[in-house]
Structure formats: C-alpha cells, structure tokens
Design a protein around this motif. Structure first.
Motif, mmCIF file in Angstrom:
data_model
loop_
_atom_site.group_PDB
_atom_site.id
_atom_site.type_symbol
_atom_site.label_atom_id
_atom_site.label_comp_id
_atom_site.label_asym_id
_atom_site.label_seq_id
_atom_site.Cartn_x
_atom_site.Cartn_y
_atom_site.Cartn_z
ATOM 1 N N UNK A 139 -9.211 3.983 4.183
ATOM 2 C CA UNK A 139 -8.734 4.209 2.824
ATOM 3 C C UNK A 139 -7.443 3.441 2.564
ATOM 4 N N UNK A 140 -6.549 3.456 3.547
ATOM 5 C CA UNK A 140 -5.275 2.759 3.400
ATOM 6 C C UNK A 140 -5.478 1.253 3.358
ATOM 7 N N UNK A 141 -6.346 0.730 4.214
ATOM 8 C CA UNK A 141 -6.597 -0.708 4.236
ATOM 9 C C UNK A 141 -7.285 -1.163 2.950
ATOM 10 N N UNK A 142 -8.119 -0.297 2.371
ATOM 11 C CA UNK A 142 -8.755 -0.642 1.105
ATOM 12 C C UNK A 142 -7.716 -0.781 -0.004
ATOM 13 N N UNK A 143 -6.747 0.137 -0.028
ATOM 14 C CA UNK A 143 -5.691 0.045 -1.024
ATOM 15 C C UNK A 143 -4.780 -1.153 -0.760
ATOM 16 N N UNK A 144 -4.558 -1.485 0.513
ATOM 17 C CA UNK A 144 -3.776 -2.680 0.831
ATOM 18 C C UNK A 144 -4.462 -3.927 0.276
ATOM 19 N N UNK A 145 -5.766 -4.005 0.459
ATOM 20 C CA UNK A 145 -6.519 -5.153 -0.053
ATOM 21 C C UNK A 145 -6.375 -5.261 -1.564
ATOM 22 N N UNK B 150 4.789 3.127 -1.300
ATOM 23 C CA UNK B 150 4.185 3.523 -0.029
ATOM 24 C C UNK B 150 2.669 3.620 -0.179
ATOM 25 N N UNK B 151 1.951 2.934 0.711
ATOM 26 C CA UNK B 151 0.491 2.982 0.743
ATOM 27 C C UNK B 151 0.086 3.759 1.986
ATOM 28 N N UNK B 152 -0.471 4.937 1.800
ATOM 29 C CA UNK B 152 -0.867 5.765 2.931
ATOM 30 C C UNK B 152 -1.785 6.873 2.455
ATOM 31 N N UNK B 153 -2.188 7.699 3.380
ATOM 32 C CA UNK B 153 -3.070 8.806 3.028
ATOM 33 C C UNK B 153 -2.725 10.000 3.922
ATOM 34 N N UNK B 154 -3.002 11.211 3.455
ATOM 35 C CA UNK B 154 -2.695 12.400 4.247
ATOM 36 C C UNK B 154 -1.207 12.526 4.489
ATOM 37 N N UNK B 155 -0.821 12.744 5.750
ATOM 38 C CA UNK B 155 0.581 12.910 6.087
ATOM 39 C C UNK B 155 1.429 11.690 5.824
ATOM 40 N N UNK B 156 0.820 10.522 5.761
ATOM 41 C CA UNK B 156 1.559 9.295 5.462
ATOM 42 C C UNK B 156 1.961 9.210 3.996
ATOM 43 N N UNK B 157 1.425 10.107 3.199
ATOM 44 C CA UNK B 157 1.737 10.154 1.771
ATOM 45 C C UNK B 157 2.416 11.458 1.373
ATOM 46 N N UNK B 158 1.856 12.588 1.804
ATOM 47 C CA UNK B 158 2.252 13.888 1.268
ATOM 48 C C UNK B 158 3.703 14.259 1.572
ATOM 49 N N UNK B 159 4.117 14.110 2.834
ATOM 50 C CA UNK B 159 5.481 14.471 3.202
ATOM 51 C C UNK B 159 6.520 13.560 2.575
ATOM 52 N N UNK B 160 6.403 12.238 2.739
ATOM 53 C CA UNK B 160 7.371 11.340 2.108
ATOM 54 C C UNK B 160 7.421 11.479 0.592
#
Length: 346
Positions: free
Chosen positions: A213-219, A146-156
C-alpha cells in the motif's frame, strides 16, 4: 518468567468475589479529589468514575504483586523477550531513554542506535529549515508529507495534530505536515492537489521496504512530481530497516533506520515519528516529546497501584472486562487536537 492465565491465581478469585460498587451512591466531591494520581508534566489520572473502592484497590495490589507486574515491566525495560509469538524484545521505550540494564543485540547497543537516528534526523531537519537542502527546482521546502500505513501513519499523525496549535503559539511550527495512507488514489490526489509540489518533501515509511500500500502511494507521488517537472530523488527520504530494499536505494535524499523491536503502533518515538515531527516543528520539540514520554515510562515502575497510573488503568481495564463484563471501551477526546488519538489506539 512464567506466564499463567488470570483464573489460575487465587487473588483473582478473591477480586471476583468482592461486592460491586454502586457508583451513583459513592461519587462525591471527596471521592473525585481522593481518587486521583499525580502524573509527570502536570497531568493527573482521575479514576473516581471507575467502579472501584478501597477493597477492590487492595485486591488489585495483591493481584499485581502475585503476577509480578512491575517486575515483568522491568524485564521489558532490560530487553527480555516479551513478544513471545515472534520471539522478540519490545523496545519502543528505549527510543526515549534507558531505564533498564541496557540492551545489546549482535554487538549493537540499541539505545545508542535509536539515539543516533534521532540525532541524524535532527541534523537533517536543521539543514532543511536553514535552506541547505532544497527541492529539485531550487526552492526551500515548506511542506512535509508522510507516506505510510497503520502505525507508520496513525501515531505520527495523532502527535502532529495534538501539537500543531501549541507549536504555532510557541513560534516553533516550521513546516506544514500532511499524511497519505489511504490506498484509494482519490485521497492521495486530494492531498497532493493542495500542495506546492516544488516546496514539498515526502517521507516514505516502511520497515520492510515492501509494504504494498505504501509503495503504491509512493509510485503515485513520484508520477505527480515527474508530471510537474520535478525529480523525485530530490523530494523524498525513507524511514526503513537496515535490511530492507530501501536501505541503500539512491533514490532518496536520506535514509533513517528502525528495527524489528519497535512495533508499528508504538513507533512514534522512533524515526517513524521523529523525522516528520522534527521537520514539522523543531528537533528540540521532538526531544521534549521523548522526555515527557520517558518520564511516564519511569513513573510506571512504582509498585504501589494507588500511585502508578499506568498500572492502575490497566488493572481497572482488566476488571471491567473480565469481572464486570464490559465488552468495549470508549475513548472520548476532550479537545479537537486529540481527534486522531482514538484511531491510533484502536
């Protein structure tokens, strides 16, 4: 419904005037037994170590009734605007089930919308597990990232770590999950270096589709895939809103949708958590996760503060901060499996 500060309610003045509890003198085995509320799924909320007594609990009840707290919660369940700053509904509970009158926005039944996305994620996970969806080299997927930040990362992430050992013991662990959220490329590099990229499926999570931040990690991930001779379009899915730039982007195997009514830290019940958890475990495991959460949502409709753990915990927190003057709260996991839960809460 009107909102007023606590200090405008005489019930709050009454609460503040009550004598303080000397916990050392009252913490007995009887108190530990009595100051406990049964919860769904075999859990219990024990508040014996909180500095409350029967008079304070009675005062909590009067304050709760005066504030109409359970009625306000029922309004939230039925889709009334609760995020007054942005003029939005608060609907994370609706991804778990419907306890209100139903919520329709712009002709869309939002309970059906969330459920359709859950079913879509379940069907996708089933195809991945059966080997019907493969990576660009023709190999089945074994890892999900999973590539995300904040709530897109912490909860999952917290949910995955909490359930991982259980899933393995029950024979329901299907894919190893990893998470990339740090904007420091060394962190992503450490994760990617440990993976067999041919067998890795990536989930890009961004509600807006523009989270830098998420798009940078996707790249970074795409460059690593290409360097390994792999086609990123056969290794990535997206979780986003229907209006984001990612919504119709053909560079993903599949797209799953969320909306503006589920906030980041509350989004694990939506596709933000549903896709990765359905892939890592099984879709039925994620359904059970939602059923458990829904049972807690239902329990919070109880008006008696001595029987409503969610309401009582909130009132105790309010009392400790606004009356006793405690400036902070410590959340101490009792098991390593919950090690990421405090980060999710903070």
């Amino acid at each position: 419904m009107e909102y007023r500060n606590l200090d405008l309610y005489p019930e709050f003045d009454t609460l503040k005037a009550l004598p303080r509890v000397d916990l050392a003198s009252v913490l007995t085995e009887t108190r530990i037994k009595d100051y406990s509320i049964p919860l769904p799924e075999g859990f219990a909320f024990n508040y014996a170590a909180s500095k409350v007594d029967e008079w304070i609990l009675d005062s909590f009840q009067k304050l709760s009734d005066a504030l109409g707290l359970v009625d306000r919660y029922a309004n939230l369940l039925s889709g009334q605007i609760m995020n007054t700053g942005e003029g939005r509904m608060v609907l994370h509970h609706l991804a778990r089930g419907n306890l209100g009158t139903g919520v329709v926005k712009n002709g869309v039944d939002l309970r059906n919308f969330y459920e359709e996305e859950r079913l879509k994620a379940a069907a996708f996970a089933g195809k991945v597990h059966r080997g019907e969806i493969l990576g660009s080299s023709g190999k089945p997927f074994q890892n999900v990232v999973q590539i995300g930040i904040g709530g897109s990362d912490l909860g999952p992430r917290a949910a995955y770590l909490a359930l991982e050992r259980w899933a393995k013991a029950e024979g329901r662990h299907r894919m190893k999950a990893y998470f990339i959220s740090n904007v420091d490329p060394d962190d992503a590099d450490n994760t990617l270096s440990a993976l067999d990229l041919e067998r890795s499926l990536f989930i890009l999570v961004s509600k807006s589709g523009t989270t830098q931040e998420t798009l940078a990690n996707e790249t970074l991930v795409k460059l690593r895939l290409e360097k390994a001779g792999l086609d990123p379009a056969h290794h990535m899915v997206a979780v986003t809103s229907t209006s984001s730039p990612l919504a119709q982007n053909p560079d993903y195997i599949a797209r799953f949708y969320i909306d503006d009514y589920i906030g980041g830290r509350y989004s694990t019940s939506s596709a933000v958590g549903g896709v990765v958890l359905s892939l890592a475990f099984e879709p039925d495991a994620f359904s059970q996760f939602l059923e458990g959460a829904h049972s807690f949502d239902r329990a919070a409709l109880e008006r008696n503060v001595r029987k409503n753990a969610s309401l009582l915990a909130a009132l105790i927190g309010m009392y400790e901060r606004n009356v006793l003057g405690y400036s902070s709260t410590a959340v101490l996991p009792y098991t390593e499996a919950l090690s990421r839960f405090p980060a999710h809460l903070q």
